[in-house]
Design a protein around this motif. Structure first.
Motif, short mmCIF file in Angstrom:
data_model
loop_
_atom_site.label_atom_id
_atom_site.label_comp_id
_atom_site.label_asym_id
_atom_site.label_seq_id
_atom_site.Cartn_x
_atom_site.Cartn_y
_atom_site.Cartn_z
N LYS A 73 1.63 6.45 -7.27
CA LYS A 73 0.69 7.51 -7.64
C LYS A 73 1.38 8.87 -7.66
O LYS A 73 1.16 9.68 -8.55
CB LYS A 73 -0.50 7.53 -6.69
N PHE B 161 1.87 -0.51 -11.39
CA PHE B 161 0.68 -0.30 -10.57
C PHE B 161 -0.28 -1.49 -10.72
O PHE B 161 -0.83 -1.99 -9.73
CB PHE B 161 -0.01 1.01 -10.95
N ASN C 167 0.83 -1.21 0.00
CA ASN C 167 0.00 0.00 0.00
C ASN C 167 0.86 1.26 0.00
O ASN C 167 0.53 2.24 -0.68
CB ASN C 167 -0.95 0.00 1.20
N GLU D 45 2.21 1.68 -3.42
CA GLU D 45 1.14 2.12 -4.31
C GLU D 45 0.97 3.64 -4.24
O GLU D 45 0.83 4.31 -5.27
CB GLU D 45 -0.16 1.41 -3.90
N ILE E 226 1.09 -4.50 -8.89
CA ILE E 226 0.90 -4.38 -7.44
C ILE E 226 -0.54 -4.72 -7.07
O ILE E 226 -0.80 -5.40 -6.07
CB ILE E 226 1.31 -2.97 -6.95
N GLN E 227 -1.47 -4.27 -7.87
CA GLN E 227 -2.88 -4.59 -7.62
C GLN E 227 -3.10 -6.11 -7.67
O GLN E 227 -3.81 -6.66 -6.83
CB GLN E 227 -3.78 -3.90 -8.66
#
Length: 136
Positions: free
Chosen positions: A41, A115, A34, A37, A118-119
């Motif tokens: 961003k 990204f 997290n 992440e 990672i999701q």
């Protein structure tokens, strides 16, 4: 930020161990994911800002070249001998602009891909936690 700095940060973000042997490990890894992440961003925002700055600088330089030639700097005989023509300057500016934009667009693509990875990495960890908690 320079392109090579982005690559260093991307490498640091991508380097993570996803192996979990316990619920505590899974939660720790999820917390770390997290955090990364959020960093991704932020990096994406910075890349977008850098792309806008490159575009702005390109338009400013292009305008300057056009104004210089319109304002009396003529592509006369001496300019042609030295190789300083408006068309050459504009083409050179466009080439440099395209090269730098391509680098930043590549970084943006890598960030988007990372990204998504990672999701996808979150799901198995969440499933592991759920399966272990249901077992108790």
């Amino acid at each position: 930020m320079k392109v090579k700095d982005y690559y260093k940060l991307i490498q640091e973000i991508a380097d993570i161990d996803l192996e979990a042997d316990s619920i505590a490990d899974s939660r720790r890894i999820l917390a770390e994911i997290n955090e990364r992440e959020v960093l991704l961003k932020e990096l994406k925002k910075r890349v977008n800002k850098d792309i806008k700055n490159i575009e702005r600088e390109y338009l400013k330089r292009k305008h300057k070249i056009n104004v210089d030639y319109a304002g009396g700097r003529s592509p006369g005989v001496m300019s042609r001998v030295r190789g300083k023509s408006k068309i050459k300057e504009l083409k050179n500016l466009q080439r440099k602009h395209d090269q730098s934009l391509e680098s930043y667009r590549e970084i943006k693509y890598i960030l988007d891909d990372l990204f998504l990875q990672i999701q996808e990495a979150k799901e198995p960890l969440n499933n592991y936690i759920k399966s272990r908690l249901v077992g108790f």
